[in-house]
Design a protein around this motif. Structure first.
Motif, PDB file in Angstrom:
ATOM      1  N   MET A  28       0.843  -1.196   0.000  1.00 40.06           N
ATOM      2  CA  MET A  28       0.000   0.000   0.000  1.00 40.06           C
ATOM      3  C   MET A  28       0.876   1.244   0.000  1.00 40.06           C
ATOM      4  O   MET A  28       1.843   1.318   0.762  1.00 40.06           O
ATOM      5  CB  MET A  28      -0.894   0.034   1.236  1.00 40.06           C
ATOM      6  CG  MET A  28      -1.843  -1.126   1.321  1.00 40.06           C
ATOM      7  SD  MET A  28      -2.899  -0.987   2.751  1.00 40.06           S
ATOM      8  CE  MET A  28      -4.148   0.053   2.060  1.00 40.06           C
ATOM      9  N   PRO A  29       0.538   2.228  -0.831  1.00 46.29           N
ATOM     10  CA  PRO A  29       1.292   3.481  -0.818  1.00 46.29           C
ATOM     11  C   PRO A  29       0.953   4.304   0.427  1.00 46.29           C
ATOM     12  O   PRO A  29       0.014   3.978   1.170  1.00 46.29           O
ATOM     13  CB  PRO A  29       0.790   4.191  -2.081  1.00 46.29           C
ATOM     14  CG  PRO A  29      -0.608   3.685  -2.248  1.00 46.29           C
ATOM     15  CD  PRO A  29      -0.565   2.252  -1.786  1.00 46.29           C
ATOM     16  N   ALA A  30       1.699   5.356   0.643  1.00 43.86           N
ATOM     17  CA  ALA A  30       1.397   6.281   1.737  1.00 43.86           C
ATOM     18  C   ALA A  30      -0.002   6.852   1.513  1.00 43.86           C
ATOM     19  O   ALA A  30      -0.392   7.152   0.385  1.00 43.86           O
ATOM     20  CB  ALA A  30       2.428   7.397   1.767  1.00 43.86           C
ATOM     21  N   MET A  31      -0.780   6.962   2.588  1.00 41.53           N
ATOM     22  CA  MET A  31      -2.136   7.489   2.494  1.00 41.53           C
ATOM     23  C   MET A  31      -2.679   7.754   3.886  1.00 41.53           C
ATOM     24  O   MET A  31      -2.003   7.502   4.879  1.00 41.53           O
ATOM     25  CB  MET A  31      -3.058   6.538   1.741  1.00 41.53           C
ATOM     26  CG  MET A  31      -3.299   5.208   2.441  1.00 41.53           C
ATOM     27  SD  MET A  31      -4.479   4.122   1.605  1.00 41.53           S
ATOM     28  CE  MET A  31      -3.509   3.498   0.257  1.00 41.53           C
ATOM     29  N   THR A  32      -3.896   8.210   3.945  1.00 41.74           N
ATOM     30  CA  THR A  32      -4.608   8.397   5.210  1.00 41.74           C
ATOM     31  C   THR A  32      -5.765   7.424   5.222  1.00 41.74           C
ATOM     32  O   THR A  32      -6.528   7.357   4.264  1.00 41.74           O
ATOM     33  CB  THR A  32      -5.123   9.844   5.330  1.00 41.74           C
ATOM     34  OG1 THR A  32      -3.996  10.729   5.285  1.00 41.74           O
ATOM     35  CG2 THR A  32      -5.887  10.051   6.617  1.00 41.74           C
ATOM     36  N   MET A  33      -5.874   6.659   6.326  1.00 49.22           N
ATOM     37  CA  MET A  33      -6.940   5.666   6.406  1.00 49.22           C
ATOM     38  C   MET A  33      -7.236   5.286   7.851  1.00 49.22           C
ATOM     39  O   MET A  33      -6.462   5.576   8.751  1.00 49.22           O
ATOM     40  CB  MET A  33      -6.578   4.429   5.595  1.00 49.22           C
ATOM     41  CG  MET A  33      -5.340   3.705   6.056  1.00 49.22           C
ATOM     42  SD  MET A  33      -4.853   2.320   5.003  1.00 49.22           S
ATOM     43  CE  MET A  33      -6.214   1.226   5.181  1.00 49.22           C
TER      44      MET A  33
END
Length: 73
Positions: A28-33
């Protein structure tokens, strides 16, 4: 372990929203979750703005925090 910043703590639903670096092991790439937090005692030590290191694992309904550490500046 991956680093991130806690944006929100939802104690009612035992979840945290984290802006995180890439989860390489999960592709998974960098993100907000949102992540579920099975050990709800951990939620007492978290607040928005906290910098953390954590391990994520695949859970039945998304991703869950398997281990979490506060990063001290």
């Amino acid at each position: 372990m991956v680093q991130g910043e806690v944006l929100e703590v939802d104690r009612d639903f035992a979840k945290v929203i984290i802006k995180h670096h890439a989860l390489v092991g999960l592709g998974m790439p960098a993100m907000t979750m949102a992540f579920s937090v099975p050990d709800t005692a951990v939620l007492d030590s978290l607040q928005a703005g906290a910098h953390i290191k954590f391990l994520a694992q695949i859970a039945p309904h998304g991703l869950a925090i398997a281990k979490i550490e506060l990063v001290r500046d």
